[in-house]
Scaffold this active site. Structure first.
Site: not given
Ligand code: NDP
Length: 385
Positions: A147, A286, A315, A334
């Site tokens: 998603n 989140r 939630q 959500h």
């Molecule tokens: P990904 O794992 O593809 O990407 C997350 C990115 O965040 C990575 O590039 C990671 O870097 C980076 N990151 C982590 N910590 C930090 C920080 N402190 N500062 C800057 N960058 C950071 O995740 P997605 O894009 O798939 O999803 C992101 C978030 O969205 C999920 O964790 C989830 O909580 C949320 N989500 C929400 C949904 C909804 O229904 N609203 C559904 C799906 C997801 P690195 O890899 O180097 O650690």
């Protein structure tokens, strides 16, 4: 034989729909990074049906019962007397969605000695105590990428809705039944020419950047790891070392980082206070990444011109949660990751994970969060215990 306990959200208030609004949905075979869409041996549903609510059962009942397994589906998840907590002690598998999370705390895990597998039908397994899963040999798996584009589209929609002030204009037509153009225009701007930043350019963040590029905006981002130079050049991205540099540089900021100790409460009075007056903040990652009351204060003071997103804590939120009534917000429940299109993909991924687990074949590495007593697969990249 296994007992599978599945916690899903309630059916629509007026009952389970006899037919979906559309006859079909586009078929997606591959995600943008090349990962193949779910490949279960079969599915027992028509893509586009409502699968994420209790009667939809993620399309799993026939498959599981034909093999003699027990499937318990409930939306009743809170408290000692809930169906979830009553059925948990002899469950082998728990399935839950982030939209209606069954919180698998360390204490509940200690009351579930048979639990071997926790599946997130969706993405984001922070409702599971991952440390307790590691300690108790529980495999945690989620439907990686199922998603991500759904969420990216929602974030882009909310950015446009805030900047254009779409929701108040819509309410003038439906609720007030009036026609005051000035009321509709007084907070409405073009996105064109603005600076838009994403915090974290992972799967969702990069999809947001790609979707916004044609709007002729200046794109900024921060991430722990810098994107490849060719991507930065293609999208004309400005990289910031950290969010403290990003926040004051943009008019719109969209959050796409996971919730972990580094990001919890990150958007507090100080960070939001460093943003330009009249900035927009969108959070589909989140809720706890933002300080709840700092957001309210910033909207009331005008530091933020708008806040939107679809994630709350807890939630569902209580009826008096301040984000329901704060000014200039465009919050939804959500829901961004549970479009009917996404449901077809994460229901198929759930089926694929179950097929693997029940037959003793490996679960795809990209679906794994915890396995064999450690963070694994996608989990080792996204989470820390
Ligand atoms: P990904 O794992 O593809 O990407 C997350 C990115 O965040 C990575 O590039 C990671 O870097 C980076 N990151 C982590 N910590 C930090 C920080 N402190 N500062 C800057 N960058 C950071 O995740 P997605 O894009 O798939 O999803 C992101 C978030 O969205 C999920 O964790 C989830 O909580 C949320 N989500 C929400 C949904 C909804 O229904 N609203 C559904 C799906 C997801 P690195 O890899 O180097 O650690």
């Amino acid at each position: 034989m296994a007992k599978i306990l599945c916690v899903l959200y309630d059916d629509p208030a007026d009952g389970f729909p006899p037919s979906p609004a559309r006859d079909d949905i586009p078929t997606i075979d591959r995600y943008p990074d090349g990962q193949s869409a779910p490949t279960p041996e079969a599915v027992d549903f028509h893509p586009g049906e409502l699968l994420g609510s209790v009667s939809g059962e993620l399309g799993l009942r026939r498959f599981l019962e034909q093999q003699g397994h027990e499937l318990v589906v409930t939306s009743d998840k809170e408290g000692d007397h809930s169906v979830f907590q009553r059925e948990l002690p002899d469950a082998d598998v728990v399935i839950s969605q982030p939209f209606w999370p069954a919180y698998l705390t360390a204490e509940l895990i200690s009351r579930a000695p048979r639990l071997k597998l926790a599946i997130t039908a969706g993405i984001g397994s922070d409702h599971v105590d991952l440390e307790a899963a590691v300690d108790n040999g529980i495999t945690v798996a989620e439907a990686t990428y199922s998603n991500s584009i759904s969420v990216a589209e929602h974030a882009v929609m909310q950015i446009l809705a805030l900047v254009r002030d779409y929701l108040p204009a819509h309410r003038i037509v439906t609720d007030d039944r009036g026609w005051n153009i000035a009321d509709a225009a007084r907070r409405s701007y073009d996105l064109e020419g603005m600076s838009v930043g994403v915090m974290a350019a992972g799967r969702i963040g990069i999809a947001v950047l790609r979707r916004l590029a044609p709007f002729d905006v200046a794109l900024h981002y921060t991430d722990k790891n810098r994107l490849p130079t060719e991507v930065e050049e293609e999208l004309n991205l400005v990289f910031h070392e950290d969010v403290h540099s990003l926040a004051p540089a943009v008019d719109v900021l969209s959050i796409h980082a996971p919730l972990h100790p580094e990001t919890k409460g990150l958007f507090d009075d100080e960070l939001i206070g460093s943003m330009k007056r009249g900035s927009y903040l969108v959070n589909t990652a989140r809720a706890a990444i933002c300080d709840r009351d700092a957001v309210v204060r910033a909207l009331e003071s005008g530091r933020l011109a708008g806040y939107a997103g679809d994630v709350w804590h807890p939630q569902p939120p209580p009826t008096d949660h301040p984000w329901r009534d704060m000014p200039h917000h465009g919050m939804t429940p959500h829901v961004s990751g549970t479009t009917l299109s996404a449901q077809a993909r994460y229901a198929a991924a759930t089926r694929e994970i179950l097929e693997n687990w029940l037959s003793g074949t490996p679960i795809r590495d990209e679906y794994l969060i915890v396995d064999q007593g450690r963070l694994a697969g996608s989990g080792s990249r996204s989470y820390t215990t």
